[in-house]
Design a protein around this motif. Structure first.
Motif: not given
Length: 176
Positions: A89-112
């Motif tokens: 509920d209420g996603p505000m801040g996001l940050v994205a990294g990269y998982d080398e093992e999965l060879n894919a982005p990983v996104v973190y979402v702050a649900n305020h």
């Protein structure tokens, strides 16, 4: 000039574009950084976009849509919406990294509004419940091993280990 209550901004890794969420227009604006006189390209997203993040490889951007409790995934080449994820509920801040093992982005979402952090990767979605009272902004360490969450209503930073997906510490900031 951007109309529509600009809220969040992210720069592409190559430094050529700024992506700006327009909360009042439910759009993401793509602005060319060396030519601000060029009309920005506008892409519609879900209601009340706030935070925006670009993953380190520069292929995708992610937008947190506060009123719809979703995250929009946008392919930067072609500037197209490719997926939408339901989050807390209420996603505000996001940050994205990269998982080398999965060879894919990983996104973190702050649900305020529900005090959680959603983690989106190619294997699905994980949620850290009880992430503190009002997580808002996020930052990731250069090595991708730690995410810091600004916990607005507690005046602290939550320290998240990205391998264990746990809050391992809090750091007091702000008021004494």
């Amino acid at each position: 000039a951007l109309n529509g209550n600009p809220y969040g901004v992210a720069i592409t890794p190559d430094g050529t574009q700024a992506l700006v969420t327009l909360e009042g227009e439910d759009q993401l604006a793509f602005m060319v950084l060396d030519n601000f006189s060029q009309t920005p390209f506008l892409l519609s997203v879900d209601a009340s976009p706030r935070g925006v993040a670009v993953e380190p490889r520069g292929r995708y951007a992610y937008v947190g849509n506060f009123e719809e409790d979703t995250v929009s995934k946008i392919r930067l080449s072609g500037q197209t919406l490719v997926d939408t994820y339901e989050v807390g509920d209420g996603p505000m801040g996001l940050v994205a990294g990269y998982d080398e093992e999965l060879n894919a982005p990983v996104v973190y979402v702050a649900n305020h509004l529900d005090d959680s952090i959603s983690i989106i990767d190619d294997e699905g979605q994980t949620t850290i419940a009880n992430a503190g009272d009002g997580p808002t902004g996020l930052a990731i360490s250069p090595d991708g091993k730690t995410v810091y969450a600004a916990i607005t209503n507690e005046d602290n930073l939550g320290v998240i280990d990205t391998e264990s997906i746990e809050i391992t510490d809090t750091i007091a900031v702000g008021k004494e």
